[in-house]
Design an enzyme around this catalytic site. Structure first.
Site, mmCIF file in Angstrom:
data_model
loop_
_atom_site.group_PDB
_atom_site.id
_atom_site.type_symbol
_atom_site.label_atom_id
_atom_site.label_comp_id
_atom_site.label_asym_id
_atom_site.label_seq_id
_atom_site.Cartn_x
_atom_site.Cartn_y
_atom_site.Cartn_z
ATOM 1 C CB SER A 132 -0.871 -0.082 1.098
ATOM 2 O OG SER A 132 -1.904 -0.866 1.132
ATOM 3 C CB ALA A 172 -1.456 3.179 -15.118
ATOM 4 C CB CYS A 280 -2.607 6.759 -6.483
ATOM 5 S SG CYS A 280 -2.433 4.518 -5.994
HETATM 6 C C1 UDX Z 1 -5.701 0.618 -1.929
HETATM 7 C C2 UDX Z 1 -5.110 2.020 -1.766
HETATM 8 O O1 UDX Z 1 -5.922 2.250 -2.180
HETATM 9 C C3 UDX Z 1 -3.636 1.979 -2.320
HETATM 10 O O2 UDX Z 1 -3.066 3.264 -2.124
HETATM 11 C C4 UDX Z 1 -2.626 1.221 -2.167
HETATM 12 O O3 UDX Z 1 -1.081 1.572 -2.915
HETATM 13 C C5 UDX Z 1 -3.031 -0.313 -2.355
HETATM 14 O O4 UDX Z 1 -4.039 -0.457 -1.850
HETATM 15 P P1 UDX Z 1 -6.282 -1.048 -3.378
HETATM 16 O O5 UDX Z 1 -6.427 -2.465 -4.156
HETATM 17 O O6 UDX Z 1 -7.178 0.124 -5.432
HETATM 18 O O7 UDX Z 1 -5.328 0.426 -3.597
HETATM 19 O O8 UDX Z 1 -7.231 -0.660 -2.878
HETATM 20 P P2 UDX Z 1 -9.072 -1.509 -3.140
HETATM 21 O O9 UDX Z 1 -9.397 -1.954 -4.274
HETATM 22 O O10 UDX Z 1 -10.029 -0.904 -1.862
HETATM 23 O O11 UDX Z 1 -8.529 -3.068 -1.554
HETATM 24 C C6 UDX Z 1 -8.212 -2.803 -0.806
HETATM 25 C C7 UDX Z 1 -9.236 -4.615 -0.758
HETATM 26 O O12 UDX Z 1 -8.266 -4.995 1.192
HETATM 27 C C8 UDX Z 1 -10.263 -4.288 -0.164
HETATM 28 O O13 UDX Z 1 -11.162 -5.746 -0.977
HETATM 29 C C9 UDX Z 1 -10.781 -4.342 1.566
HETATM 30 O O14 UDX Z 1 -11.731 -5.029 1.632
HETATM 31 C C10 UDX Z 1 -9.142 -5.283 2.102
HETATM 32 N N1 UDX Z 1 -9.009 -4.871 3.657
HETATM 33 C C11 UDX Z 1 -9.146 -3.781 3.551
HETATM 34 C C12 UDX Z 1 -8.499 -6.310 4.401
HETATM 35 O O15 UDX Z 1 -8.867 -7.267 3.721
HETATM 36 N N2 UDX Z 1 -8.823 -5.816 5.115
HETATM 37 C C13 UDX Z 1 -8.886 -5.124 5.743
HETATM 38 O O16 UDX Z 1 -8.365 -4.550 7.233
HETATM 39 C C14 UDX Z 1 -8.069 -3.589 5.069
HETATM 40 C C1 UDX Z 2 -0.883 6.093 -11.343
HETATM 41 C C2 UDX Z 2 0.265 6.009 -11.280
HETATM 42 O O1 UDX Z 2 0.132 6.015 -13.012
HETATM 43 C C3 UDX Z 2 0.781 4.718 -11.269
HETATM 44 O O2 UDX Z 2 1.913 4.781 -11.332
HETATM 45 C C4 UDX Z 2 0.681 3.922 -9.624
HETATM 46 O O3 UDX Z 2 0.319 3.190 -9.229
HETATM 47 C C5 UDX Z 2 -1.577 5.347 -9.431
HETATM 48 O O4 UDX Z 2 -1.748 5.953 -9.712
HETATM 49 P P1 UDX Z 2 -3.729 5.258 -12.355
HETATM 50 O O5 UDX Z 2 -4.094 6.063 -11.515
HETATM 51 O O6 UDX Z 2 -3.819 3.470 -11.953
HETATM 52 O O7 UDX Z 2 -1.900 5.063 -11.807
HETATM 53 O O8 UDX Z 2 -3.729 5.558 -13.837
HETATM 54 P P2 UDX Z 2 -2.528 6.945 -14.557
HETATM 55 O O9 UDX Z 2 -2.479 6.110 -15.684
HETATM 56 O O10 UDX Z 2 -1.488 7.185 -13.671
HETATM 57 O O11 UDX Z 2 -4.096 8.183 -14.375
HETATM 58 C C6 UDX Z 2 -4.347 8.774 -13.621
HETATM 59 C C7 UDX Z 2 -5.227 9.621 -13.826
HETATM 60 O O12 UDX Z 2 -4.539 10.664 -14.976
HETATM 61 C C8 UDX Z 2 -6.705 9.798 -14.876
HETATM 62 O O13 UDX Z 2 -7.160 9.770 -14.778
HETATM 63 C C9 UDX Z 2 -6.104 9.415 -16.321
HETATM 64 O O14 UDX Z 2 -6.969 10.244 -16.684
HETATM 65 C C10 UDX Z 2 -5.073 10.686 -15.507
HETATM 66 N N1 UDX Z 2 -4.522 11.013 -16.836
HETATM 67 C C11 UDX Z 2 -3.134 10.791 -17.379
HETATM 68 C C12 UDX Z 2 -4.600 12.770 -17.714
HETATM 69 O O15 UDX Z 2 -5.516 14.145 -17.823
HETATM 70 N N2 UDX Z 2 -3.831 12.633 -18.427
HETATM 71 C C13 UDX Z 2 -2.487 12.753 -18.826
HETATM 72 O O16 UDX Z 2 -2.057 12.222 -20.000
HETATM 73 C C14 UDX Z 2 -2.603 11.071 -18.394
#
Ligand code: UDX
Ligand code: UDX
Length: 478
Positions: A132, A172, A280
């Site tokens: 995370s 991403a 993020c």
């Molecule tokens: C999350 C964070 O948003 C990001 O900053 C980090 O880098 C990675 O974890 P993401 O995987 O996208 O990213 O989150 P999410 O899809 O909400 O998944 C987290 C999972 O953890 C959920 O399924 C939730 O149920 C689970 N969880 C949460 C547990 O199993 N135990 C807990 O105590 C809390």
């Molecule tokens: C981002 C980082 O890229 C990744 O490395 C990190 O682990 C998690 O956060 P993500 O949020 O999944 O990943 O998508 P990303 O492709 O980075 O896009 C983020 C947002 O920026 C989106 O809403 C996208 O539409 C926007 N974006 C991206 C723009 O508006 N313009 C661009 O040129 C690129």
């Protein structure tokens, strides 16, 4: 030390795909992904691969190959921890809603709960990996919790030992599988070489050695926040220029191409749009801002905070200009919103620009028909904090239309969304929106009709040839 059993806590957008690829590439490692959410685990175990809880191109094939062989999804958290020699913590760390640091600091309660659960259930030597995104120096808190728990669980057993590593994820959404299979780099922060070697050994099975970077713990934690802050900053920069382009006759895409060919700047992340979303960027920058204030660096904090301010402004700017162009009122008007996910190729709506823009328009009393190829109606309802209405099949009106209140409903197709609409707003760059038949859509709309293309995906000539008035982000020629 060779890793044989991995447990990952958190089966979300990060934990699920990351572990699936590790299992796919490391046949000798048994990987178990655990989650408190039973429904989520059931969905990961669903025989129908189209029902996995995370939509990522290519994920279904990877899960299909590895699941049941060396990839397992389970709610037996304690059992998986006890068996594992490496535990990834991949649970969510949202921005705190209340208390100290509310609105900026990360809420670490789930990460702490995970550390305590590892402390309770681990056996032998366990390497705990922070996956995370966390504020700098969180590893220290995790280590303190683990060190307090080194006594053996049963008499006669060896003392339990722990090591903590930081291994931030840079994938991403939408390209997660590609990013995991061929990463630009893998970053491992740690204090002792043997733990770092153990994790490097896992990635080394498919990632070239020179792409595996080793740093100390704090550099690794800070690198993740910084990488996201730099990426987000580029988007706010180009969006600020887009607004200037619209007022000066320049075109932001031409400017982006012109500056992007400078090898020092580079062409990526220069796409102007409705602002960045996703789980993020905003969270990590606000975290950075909080840390800077905490360490007595208010100027640095203000600098990064302005990236978020500009992003919020861009979103409100778009909803405002829609209202202005539609003669200053959208009350009772039907608007088609194309795209609700924060970017294409994902069903994720966290911090999606569409939420703020739709919300603004609902405040103005608009009637929104929302289409997205992957986002479910129930999710939109949660995001907008408003239930969907059912429009009358004949008049297209909802119960709220006459009272001037905003309403929305989910449209099953683009054609349905634009039927009777005064304007179309494109908010996500889904491929299917690039090839729309504007002549056909135009005939279904009420005149005069507008297209607001916040992603610049529609062909401007076709839109105009269809008799529609076009606004494109960053286009000063309109
Ligand atoms: C999350 C964070 O948003 C990001 O900053 C980090 O880098 C990675 O974890 P993401 O995987 O996208 O990213 O989150 P999410 O899809 O909400 O998944 C987290 C999972 O953890 C959920 O399924 C939730 O149920 C689970 N969880 C949460 C547990 O199993 N135990 C807990 O105590 C809390
Ligand atoms: C981002 C980082 O890229 C990744 O490395 C990190 O682990 C998690 O956060 P993500 O949020 O999944 O990943 O998508 P990303 O492709 O980075 O896009 C983020 C947002 O920026 C989106 O809403 C996208 O539409 C926007 N974006 C991206 C723009 O508006 N313009 C661009 O040129 C690129």
């Amino acid at each position: 030390m060779t890793i044989q059993r991995i447990c990952c806590m958190g089966a979300g957008y990060v934990g699920g795909p990351t572990m699936a690829v590790i299992a796919d590439r490391c046949l000798d490692v048994q990987v178990t992904v655990v989650d408190l959410n039973e429904q989520r685990i059931a969905a990961w175990n669903d025989a129908d691969l189209s029902r996995l809880p995370v939509y990522e191109p290519g994920l279904d094939a990877v899960v299909d190959r590895a699941r049941g062989r060396n990839l397992h999804f389970s709610t037996d958290v304690d059992g998986a921890i006890a068996d594992a020699d490496m535990v990834f913590i991949s649970v969510n760390t949202p921005t705190k809603a209340r208390g100290l640091g509310a609105g900026q600091a990360s809420d670490l309660r789930w990460v702490e709960a995970c550390a305590r659960q590892v402390a309770k259930s681990a056996r032998g030597h366990t390497i705990v990996v922070e996956k995370s995104t966390l504020p700098v120096r969180t590893a220290e808190a995790i280590r303190t919790i683990l060190e307090a728990a080194q006594a053996p669980l049963a008499e006669g057993e060896a003392p339990r030992t722990f090591a903590v590593l930081s291994n931030p994820e840079f994938l991403a959404e939408g390209t997660a599988i590609r990013d995991l299979e061929t990463p630009d780099r893998v970053l491992i922060g740690g204090e002792d070489d043997s733990s770092i070697d153990a994790l490097a050994g896992v990635y080394g099975q498919w990632v070239p050695g020179e792409r595996i970077l080793r740093t100390n713990l704090w550099s690794s934690e800070l690198s993740k926040l910084t990488a996201n802050a730099f990426l987000a900053q580029r988007i706010s920069s180009i969006n600020s220029v887009a607004a200037l382009c619209e007022n000066t006759g320049a075109d932001v895409r031409e400017v982006a191409r012109a500056i992007g060919t400078d090898s020092r700047i580079g062409p990526k992340f220069l796409q102007s749009g409705p602002g960045f979303g996703g789980s993020c960027f905003q969270k990590d920058i606000l975290n950075l801002v909080y840390l800077c204030r905490h360490f007595g660096l208010p100027e640095v904090a203000d600098y990064w905070e302005s990236v978020v301010h500009l992003n919020t402004w861009q979103q409100h700017r778009i909803s405002r200009l829609v209202v202005q162009r539609l003669f200053g009122t959208v009350t009772g008007k039907r608007l088609a919103i194309l795209g609700f996910a924060f970017k294409a190729d994902t069903n994720d709506t966290r911090e999606a620009p569409a939420i703020r823009i739709a919300h603004d328009l609902l405040e103005e009393g608009a009637q929104l028909a929302i289409h997205d190829p992957k986002v479910e109606s129930a999710q939109i309802s949660r995001d907008l904090r408003q239930d969907a209405e059912v429009p009358d099949a004949g008049t297209g009106m909802t119960a709220k239309t006459l009272s001037g209140q905003g309403a929305w409903w989910a449209a099953g197709s683009v054609e349905q969304a634009v039927a009777g609409a005064d304007a179309v707003l494109i908010l996500t760059e889904w491929t299917q929106y690039r090839t729309l038949d504007w002549k056909d859509l135009s005939a279904r709309m009420r005149r005069p009709a507008w297209v607001f293309d916040a992603r610049a995906v529609a062909d401007p000539n076709q839109v105009r040839a269809a008799g529609l008035t076009l606004w494109r982000v960053g286009d000063g020629a309109q």
